[in-house]
Design a protein around this motif. Structure first.
Motif, PDB file in Angstrom:
ATOM      1  N   PHE A 103       4.293   9.162   7.820  1.00 31.19           N
ATOM      2  CA  PHE A 103       4.990  10.413   7.539  1.00 31.19           C
ATOM      3  C   PHE A 103       6.439  10.071   7.202  1.00 31.19           C
ATOM      4  O   PHE A 103       7.045   9.200   7.848  1.00 31.19           O
ATOM      5  N   ASN A 104       6.971  10.773   6.229  1.00 27.33           N
ATOM      6  CA  ASN A 104       8.345  10.530   5.779  1.00 27.33           C
ATOM      7  C   ASN A 104       9.325  11.243   6.717  1.00 27.33           C
ATOM      8  O   ASN A 104      10.107  12.099   6.312  1.00 27.33           O
ATOM      9  N   VAL A 105       9.236  10.886   7.973  1.00 25.47           N
ATOM     10  CA  VAL A 105      10.052  11.500   9.025  1.00 25.47           C
ATOM     11  C   VAL A 105      10.523  10.393   9.970  1.00 25.47           C
ATOM     12  O   VAL A 105       9.713   9.658  10.523  1.00 25.47           O
ATOM     13  N   CYS A 106      11.815  10.299  10.153  1.00 26.59           N
ATOM     14  CA  CYS A 106      12.358   9.277  11.052  1.00 26.59           C
ATOM     15  C   CYS A 106      12.268   9.770  12.499  1.00 26.59           C
ATOM     16  O   CYS A 106      12.637  10.914  12.792  1.00 26.59           O
ATOM     17  N   PRO A 107      11.810   8.901  13.432  1.00 28.38           N
ATOM     18  CA  PRO A 107      11.720   9.335  14.830  1.00 28.38           C
ATOM     19  C   PRO A 107      13.083   9.526  15.491  1.00 28.38           C
ATOM     20  O   PRO A 107      13.157  10.117  16.575  1.00 28.38           O
ATOM     21  N   HIS A 108      14.167   9.068  14.857  1.00 28.78           N
ATOM     22  CA  HIS A 108      15.489   9.223  15.479  1.00 28.78           C
ATOM     23  C   HIS A 108      15.912  10.683  15.508  1.00 28.78           C
ATOM     24  O   HIS A 108      16.050  11.269  16.565  1.00 28.78           O
ATOM     25  N   ALA A 109      16.122  11.268  14.324  1.00 25.40           N
ATOM     26  CA  ALA A 109      16.610  12.650  14.279  1.00 25.40           C
ATOM     27  C   ALA A 109      15.748  13.535  13.391  1.00 25.40           C
ATOM     28  O   ALA A 109      16.157  14.646  13.035  1.00 25.40           O
ATOM     29  N   GLY A 110      14.566  13.028  13.040  1.00 27.47           N
ATOM     30  CA  GLY A 110      13.639  13.849  12.277  1.00 27.47           C
ATOM     31  C   GLY A 110      13.992  14.011  10.811  1.00 27.47           C
ATOM     32  O   GLY A 110      13.397  14.844  10.124  1.00 27.47           O
ATOM     33  N   ARG A 111      14.930  13.194  10.342  1.00 27.38           N
ATOM     34  CA  ARG A 111      15.311  13.272   8.931  1.00 27.38           C
ATOM     35  C   ARG A 111      14.316  12.509   8.075  1.00 27.38           C
ATOM     36  O   ARG A 111      13.587  11.636   8.551  1.00 27.38           O
ATOM     37  N   ARG A 112      14.344  12.813   6.761  1.00 26.83           N
ATOM     38  CA  ARG A 112      13.535  12.037   5.822  1.00 26.83           C
ATOM     39  C   ARG A 112      14.076  10.611   5.760  1.00 26.83           C
ATOM     40  O   ARG A 112      15.254  10.370   5.962  1.00 26.83           O
ATOM     41  N   LEU A 113      13.191   9.663   5.450  1.00 25.50           N
ATOM     42  CA  LEU A 113      13.588   8.264   5.384  1.00 25.50           C
ATOM     43  C   LEU A 113      14.227   7.905   4.053  1.00 25.50           C
ATOM     44  O   LEU A 113      14.989   6.939   3.961  1.00 25.50           O
ATOM     45  N   ASP A 114      13.931   8.662   2.990  1.00 29.47           N
ATOM     46  CA  ASP A 114      14.402   8.300   1.656  1.00 29.47           C
ATOM     47  C   ASP A 114      15.858   8.688   1.431  1.00 29.47           C
ATOM     48  O   ASP A 114      16.359   9.634   2.013  1.00 29.47           O
ATOM     49  N   TYR A 115      16.535   7.926   0.552  1.00 23.10           N
ATOM     50  CA  TYR A 115      17.949   8.195   0.276  1.00 23.10           C
ATOM     51  C   TYR A 115      18.128   9.224  -0.822  1.00 23.10           C
ATOM     52  O   TYR A 115      19.143   9.901  -0.879  1.00 23.10           O
ATOM     53  N   VAL A 116      17.195   9.313  -1.729  1.00 20.72           N
ATOM     54  CA  VAL A 116      17.014  10.448  -2.632  1.00 20.72           C
ATOM     55  C   VAL A 116      15.519  10.697  -2.629  1.00 20.72           C
ATOM     56  O   VAL A 116      14.751   9.804  -2.284  1.00 20.72           O
TER      57      VAL A 116
ATOM     58  N   GLY B 110      10.131  -6.600   3.842  1.00 23.19           N
ATOM     59  CA  GLY B 110       9.148  -6.088   4.790  1.00 23.19           C
ATOM     60  C   GLY B 110       9.716  -5.119   5.811  1.00 23.19           C
ATOM     61  O   GLY B 110       9.054  -4.802   6.795  1.00 23.19           O
ATOM     62  N   GLN B 111      10.945  -4.648   5.580  1.00 25.20           N
ATOM     63  CA  GLN B 111      11.576  -3.696   6.492  1.00 25.20           C
ATOM     64  C   GLN B 111      11.860  -2.386   5.751  1.00 25.20           C
ATOM     65  O   GLN B 111      12.327  -2.413   4.601  1.00 25.20           O
ATOM     66  N   ILE B 112      11.603  -1.280   6.401  1.00 24.79           N
ATOM     67  CA  ILE B 112      11.929   0.047   5.867  1.00 24.79           C
ATOM     68  C   ILE B 112      13.171   0.517   6.622  1.00 24.79           C
ATOM     69  O   ILE B 112      13.184   0.499   7.862  1.00 24.79           O
ATOM     70  N   ILE B 113      14.186   0.914   5.887  1.00 24.88           N
ATOM     71  CA  ILE B 113      15.446   1.313   6.518  1.00 24.88           C
ATOM     72  C   ILE B 113      15.678   2.796   6.268  1.00 24.88           C
ATOM     73  O   ILE B 113      15.675   3.259   5.122  1.00 24.88           O
ATOM     74  N   CYS B 114      15.866   3.536   7.349  1.00 23.03           N
ATOM     75  CA  CYS B 114      16.120   4.967   7.221  1.00 23.03           C
ATOM     76  C   CYS B 114      17.501   5.173   6.593  1.00 23.03           C
ATOM     77  O   CYS B 114      18.497   4.601   7.047  1.00 23.03           O
TER      78      CYS B 114
ATOM     79  N   HIS C  72      20.714   6.958   9.237  1.00 26.03           N
ATOM     80  CA  HIS C  72      21.564   6.225  10.183  1.00 26.03           C
ATOM     81  C   HIS C  72      21.162   4.765  10.316  1.00 26.03           C
ATOM     82  O   HIS C  72      21.573   4.093  11.261  1.00 26.03           O
ATOM     83  N   GLY C  73      20.308   4.286   9.424  1.00 26.96           N
ATOM     84  CA  GLY C  73      20.029   2.855   9.364  1.00 26.96           C
ATOM     85  C   GLY C  73      18.975   2.308  10.296  1.00 26.96           C
ATOM     86  O   GLY C  73      18.871   1.089  10.437  1.00 26.96           O
ATOM     87  N   ALA C  74      18.185   3.141  10.944  1.00 29.49           N
ATOM     88  CA  ALA C  74      17.094   2.599  11.760  1.00 29.49           C
ATOM     89  C   ALA C  74      16.201   1.736  10.870  1.00 29.49           C
ATOM     90  O   ALA C  74      15.922   2.081   9.728  1.00 29.49           O
ATOM     91  N   THR C  75      15.761   0.606  11.417  1.00 37.36           N
ATOM     92  CA  THR C  75      14.982  -0.362  10.642  1.00 37.36           C
ATOM     93  C   THR C  75      13.595  -0.496  11.245  1.00 37.36           C
ATOM     94  O   THR C  75      13.450  -0.678  12.458  1.00 37.36           O
ATOM     95  N   PHE C  76      12.590  -0.380  10.383  1.00 38.44           N
ATOM     96  CA  PHE C  76      11.187  -0.370  10.819  1.00 38.44           C
ATOM     97  C   PHE C  76      10.434  -1.506  10.134  1.00 38.44           C
ATOM     98  O   PHE C  76      10.613  -1.741   8.937  1.00 38.44           O
ATOM     99  N   THR C  77       9.565  -2.172  10.888  1.00 33.52           N
ATOM    100  CA  THR C  77       8.677  -3.151  10.282  1.00 33.52           C
ATOM    101  C   THR C  77       7.645  -2.400   9.443  1.00 33.52           C
ATOM    102  O   THR C  77       6.937  -1.536   9.971  1.00 33.52           O
ATOM    103  N   ALA C  78       7.589  -2.721   8.163  1.00 35.33           N
ATOM    104  CA  ALA C  78       6.725  -1.957   7.263  1.00 35.33           C
ATOM    105  C   ALA C  78       5.245  -2.080   7.624  1.00 35.33           C
ATOM    106  O   ALA C  78       4.473  -1.147   7.434  1.00 35.33           O
ATOM    107  N   GLU C  79       4.843  -3.238   8.157  1.00 32.46           N
ATOM    108  CA  GLU C  79       3.426  -3.447   8.472  1.00 32.46           C
ATOM    109  C   GLU C  79       2.956  -2.603   9.653  1.00 32.46           C
ATOM    110  O   GLU C  79       1.799  -2.212   9.716  1.00 32.46           O
TER     111      GLU C  79
END
Ligand code: FES
Length: 113
Positions: free
Chosen positions: A48-61, A70-74, A77-84
């Motif tokens: 889901f395109n929802v960050c667990p930090h503050a519920g914002r979308r992960l995309d910049y646009v 291999g990392q997805i960055i919100c 605020h920059g939270a970093t997730f392992t893509a796998e």
């Protein structure tokens, strides 16, 4: 001929640059949801395109994600997730994880599993 039991397709695997992610909107549990679909070689992961930090979308646009090595960055605020796995490894929600959506790839098509 398409079997009637086939799961809904999300996109073609070839639509996703290897090592990157695209946004796909799909019906999940009766709701239209924005999903991030990540590709690694012949495999795909979806979240889901929802960050667990503050519920914002992960995309910049809309539809554009920061994915590197291999990392997805919100973008918020920059939270970093392992893509796998979707595990958050750095940032304000370290230890949390993205909510995954099961997908499968067959014949070059990414489908909800
Ligand atoms: S909403 Fe993603 S890091 Fe804050």
């Amino acid at each position: 001929m398409t079997p009637i039991t086939e799961s809904p397709s999300l996109c073609l695997l070839a639509d996703i640059p290897d090592g990157n992610a695209i946004e796909v909107e799909a019906l999940v549990n009766g709701e239209v949801e924005s999903l991030l679909v990540y590709r690694h070689g012949d495999e795909a992961r979806a979240y889901f395109n929802v960050c667990p930090h503050a519920g914002r979308r992960l995309d910049y646009v809309p539809g554009k994600f920061l994915v590197r090595g291999g990392q997805i960055i919100c973008a918020a605020h920059g939270a970093t997730f392992t893509a796998e796995s979707g595990d958050c490894t750095a940032g304000p929600c370290r230890g949390d994880r993205l909510r995954g959506v099961p997908v499968a790839v067959a014949d070059g098509i990414v489908r909800l599993a």
